[in-house]
Design a protein around this motif. Structure first.
Motif, PDB file in Angstrom:
ATOM      1  N   VAL A 120      47.480  38.161  34.376  1.00 41.90           N
ATOM      2  CA  VAL A 120      48.446  37.118  33.224  1.00 41.90           C
ATOM      3  C   VAL A 120      49.254  36.184  34.204  1.00 41.90           C
ATOM      4  O   VAL A 120      49.746  35.360  33.687  1.00 41.90           O
ATOM      5  N   GLU A 121      49.211  36.474  35.537  1.00 49.13           N
ATOM      6  CA  GLU A 121      50.050  35.697  36.360  1.00 49.13           C
ATOM      7  C   GLU A 121      49.597  34.561  37.056  1.00 49.13           C
ATOM      8  O   GLU A 121      50.122  33.534  37.532  1.00 49.13           O
ATOM      9  N   GLY A 122      48.277  34.438  37.043  1.00 48.32           N
ATOM     10  CA  GLY A 122      47.430  33.335  37.473  1.00 48.32           C
ATOM     11  C   GLY A 122      47.406  33.121  38.846  1.00 48.32           C
ATOM     12  O   GLY A 122      47.354  32.178  39.416  1.00 48.32           O
ATOM     13  N   LEU A 123      47.512  34.344  39.685  1.00 43.20           N
ATOM     14  CA  LEU A 123      47.683  34.365  41.149  1.00 43.20           C
ATOM     15  C   LEU A 123      46.488  34.532  41.895  1.00 43.20           C
ATOM     16  O   LEU A 123      46.366  34.595  43.083  1.00 43.20           O
ATOM     17  N   SER A 124      45.366  35.057  41.158  1.00 43.15           N
ATOM     18  CA  SER A 124      44.171  35.180  41.710  1.00 43.15           C
ATOM     19  C   SER A 124      43.671  34.027  42.183  1.00 43.15           C
ATOM     20  O   SER A 124      43.848  32.807  41.935  1.00 43.15           O
ATOM     21  N   HIS A 125      42.401  34.065  43.649  1.00 40.33           N
ATOM     22  CA  HIS A 125      42.341  32.892  44.029  1.00 40.33           C
ATOM     23  C   HIS A 125      41.586  31.919  43.148  1.00 40.33           C
ATOM     24  O   HIS A 125      41.667  30.604  43.119  1.00 40.33           O
ATOM     25  N   ARG A 126      40.659  32.193  42.142  1.00 39.09           N
ATOM     26  CA  ARG A 126      40.062  31.469  41.046  1.00 39.09           C
ATOM     27  C   ARG A 126      40.947  30.497  40.358  1.00 39.09           C
ATOM     28  O   ARG A 126      40.693  29.393  40.358  1.00 39.09           O
ATOM     29  N   ALA A 320      34.982  44.571  35.881  1.00 37.36           N
ATOM     30  CA  ALA A 320      34.483  44.768  37.214  1.00 37.36           C
ATOM     31  C   ALA A 320      33.756  43.658  37.523  1.00 37.36           C
ATOM     32  O   ALA A 320      33.707  43.325  38.677  1.00 37.36           O
ATOM     33  N   ASP A 321      33.045  43.106  36.760  1.00 36.61           N
ATOM     34  CA  ASP A 321      32.236  41.953  37.134  1.00 36.61           C
ATOM     35  C   ASP A 321      33.082  40.662  37.382  1.00 36.61           C
ATOM     36  O   ASP A 321      32.760  39.880  38.215  1.00 36.61           O
ATOM     37  N   ALA A 322      34.048  40.713  36.669  1.00 37.19           N
ATOM     38  CA  ALA A 322      34.909  39.500  36.804  1.00 37.19           C
ATOM     39  C   ALA A 322      36.048  39.571  37.837  1.00 37.19           C
ATOM     40  O   ALA A 322      36.774  38.575  38.159  1.00 37.19           O
ATOM     41  N   ILE A 323      36.003  40.592  38.607  1.00 37.11           N
ATOM     42  CA  ILE A 323      36.882  40.448  39.739  1.00 37.11           C
ATOM     43  C   ILE A 323      36.755  39.422  40.907  1.00 37.11           C
ATOM     44  O   ILE A 323      35.407  39.212  41.070  1.00 37.11           O
ATOM     45  N   ASP A 324      37.651  38.720  41.138  1.00 33.11           N
ATOM     46  CA  ASP A 324      37.477  37.510  42.210  1.00 33.11           C
ATOM     47  C   ASP A 324      37.315  38.179  43.516  1.00 33.11           C
ATOM     48  O   ASP A 324      38.030  38.768  43.902  1.00 33.11           O
ATOM     49  N   PRO A 326      37.981  38.355  47.174  1.00 35.91           N
ATOM     50  CA  PRO A 326      38.688  37.438  48.243  1.00 35.91           C
ATOM     51  C   PRO A 326      37.990  36.702  49.028  1.00 35.91           C
ATOM     52  O   PRO A 326      36.849  36.863  49.772  1.00 35.91           O
ATOM     53  N   GLY A 327      38.360  35.590  49.491  1.00 32.09           N
ATOM     54  CA  GLY A 327      37.735  34.548  50.411  1.00 32.09           C
ATOM     55  C   GLY A 327      36.681  33.654  49.916  1.00 32.09           C
ATOM     56  O   GLY A 327      36.003  32.928  50.716  1.00 32.09           O
ATOM     57  N   THR A 328      36.403  33.810  48.471  1.00 28.16           N
ATOM     58  CA  THR A 328      35.355  32.962  47.774  1.00 28.16           C
ATOM     59  C   THR A 328      35.853  32.050  47.211  1.00 28.16           C
ATOM     60  O   THR A 328      36.900  31.960  46.754  1.00 28.16           O
ATOM     61  N   ILE A 329      35.245  30.632  47.105  1.00 34.95           N
ATOM     62  CA  ILE A 329      35.845  29.434  46.269  1.00 34.95           C
ATOM     63  C   ILE A 329      34.685  28.862  45.414  1.00 34.95           C
ATOM     64  O   ILE A 329      34.897  27.877  45.163  1.00 34.95           O
ATOM     65  N   GLU A 330      33.813  29.584  45.495  1.00 32.85           N
ATOM     66  CA  GLU A 330      32.687  29.077  44.410  1.00 32.85           C
ATOM     67  C   GLU A 330      33.209  28.718  42.955  1.00 32.85           C
ATOM     68  O   GLU A 330      32.917  27.770  42.437  1.00 32.85           O
ATOM     69  N   GLU A 331      33.862  29.833  42.254  1.00 32.47           N
ATOM     70  CA  GLU A 331      34.203  29.618  40.998  1.00 32.47           C
ATOM     71  C   GLU A 331      35.645  28.915  40.931  1.00 32.47           C
ATOM     72  O   GLU A 331      36.329  29.094  41.842  1.00 32.47           O
ATOM     73  N   LYS A 332      35.828  28.278  40.120  1.00 30.35           N
ATOM     74  CA  LYS A 332      36.889  27.086  39.951  1.00 30.35           C
ATOM     75  C   LYS A 332      37.638  27.334  38.596  1.00 30.35           C
ATOM     76  O   LYS A 332      37.224  27.316  37.456  1.00 30.35           O
ATOM     77  N   PRO A 333      38.944  27.812  38.922  1.00 37.75           N
ATOM     78  CA  PRO A 333      39.675  27.876  37.678  1.00 37.75           C
ATOM     79  C   PRO A 333      40.481  26.568  37.275  1.00 37.75           C
ATOM     80  O   PRO A 333      40.071  25.408  37.605  1.00 37.75           O
ATOM     81  N   SER A 334      41.622  26.592  36.434  1.00 36.50           N
ATOM     82  CA  SER A 334      42.078  25.245  35.857  1.00 36.50           C
ATOM     83  C   SER A 334      43.605  24.700  36.087  1.00 36.50           C
ATOM     84  O   SER A 334      44.322  25.513  36.695  1.00 36.50           O
ATOM     85  N   ALA A 335      44.008  23.802  35.677  1.00 37.99           N
ATOM     86  CA  ALA A 335      45.240  23.279  35.785  1.00 37.99           C
ATOM     87  C   ALA A 335      45.726  23.082  34.258  1.00 37.99           C
ATOM     88  O   ALA A 335      46.482  22.311  34.186  1.00 37.99           O
TER      89      ALA A 335
END
Length: 335
Positions: A120-126, A320-324, A326-335
């Motif tokens: 909910v804090e939007g802190l994960s890499h994606r 579990a499938d949705a866990i980002d 660490p170290g990957t940047i293939e998936e992109k989140p939003s602004a």
């Protein structure tokens, strides 16, 4: 006839509670369409009194507004396993961790193991990647699931929308075009993300910290799809404040004060520090002054939780499938 000189009577002081109430009504409307109250689980492993206060405040706000909240106090060394267990628990809809825990890179690692479907804090890499890349949806092309943004920067944006600094005549994504903003604070938690978000929405942003000034912008005529950063060697607040129609400050020290004499006449001023970065004289220069944003931030947290539940409603992937990873940047989140 307009007055030629500003006085404190010409400055409108807007309290966070006023803005929070409007946002809360939107949250309540969305909540009414769910089958049951979403559960937010907070994890506390710190003896930091500020973390305890924030945890208590979160719980109180959740319960008062129809959300379920559970605080889990966990030893530092058990935090990783506790977060992974919460990721896999379908009864948990959102996770918030009260940092600092280790006050080291280990805290960054913990941020990355929280499932993106519960962060909910939007802190994960994606989510962070999407924010800086100006990718606004988790499903580009379909554009039905908005990416999650960090709570405090998003609270500032919601305040600017409430104040009509965002120009709704312009297309979505360009609504700060023509505005010049100074953000005093370039922390990785609030200041830099906020500067990026504002620039991605079209503003020219001067990001100021003790090391100097950087300019965030999307180029002349907003030709670029996302912001770029330009160093401004030798620049100080003396260069930024007189040309800024919005000034946002969040310096966490009681000694720092924004030099009021440098403010542009009629500027919009927002304080997001726990300290008062603006002296009372700000009301002699500003047209609008928001002295604190905490109550908006906590409502934004609930809004993020609601959005996570809505995003998951028609998603088949398990937490579990949705866990980002660490170290990957293939998936992109939003602004």
């Amino acid at each position: 006839m307009a007055s030629t000189g500003a006085s404190s009577t010409n400055c409108k002081v807007i309290l966070a509670n006023t803005i929070a109430k409007k946002l809360l009504s939107e949250v309540q409307e969305g909540l009414s369409k769910l089958q049951g109250p979403p559960l937010l689980v907070g994890f506390l492993a710190s003896s930091d009194p500020a973390a305890r206060v924030y945890a208590d405040w979160t719980g109180k706000t959740c319960r008062e507004n129809g959300f379920a909240f559970e605080l889990r106090e966990v030893p530092k060394d058990a935090m990783e396993d506790a977060l992974l267990a919460a990721n896999a628990d379908p009864s948990v809809h959102g996770i918030i961790v009260y940092y600092p825990i280790f006050s080291s890179r280990q805290d960054q690692y913990l941020q990355q193991i929280v499932s993106i479907s519960k962060d909910v804090e939007g802190l994960s890499h994606r989510y962070i990647f999407n924010m800086y890349q100006n990718i606004r949806f988790l499903d580009p092309g379909t554009d039905t699931k908005k990416s999650i943004l960090p709570c405090t920067p998003l609270a500032v944006i919601k305040i600017l929308e409430h104040l009509h600094v965002y120009n709704t005549i312009l297309p979505y994504g360009n609504r700060l075009f023509g505005h010049t903003v100074t953000v005093i604070n370039r922390s990785e938690v609030v200041g830099r993300p906020l500067a990026a978000l504002l620039a991605n929405d079209g503003a020219c942003v001067y990001s100021v910290d003790v090391e100097g000034v950087q300019q965030f912008h999307r180029g002349q005529g907003l030709k670029k799809s996302r912001h770029e950063v330009e160093e401004k060697p030798g620049w100080t607040l003396e260069n930024c404040l007189p040309v800024s129609d919005v000034v946002i400050s969040g310096v966490p020290g009681e000694k720092f004060k924004v030099p009021v004499e440098l403010l542009r006449e009629g500027a919009v001023c927002i304080n997001f520090s726990s300290e008062k970065n603006f002296t009372p004289e700000v009301k002699e220069k500003a047209s609008i002054y928001v002295p604190a944003i905490g109550k908006v931030t906590i409502v934004v947290l609930l809004r993020n939780l609601l959005r996570m539940v809505q995003n998951r409603a028609d998603t088949d992937a398990t937490p579990a499938d949705a866990i980002d990873k660490p170290g990957t940047i293939e998936e992109k989140p939003s602004a």
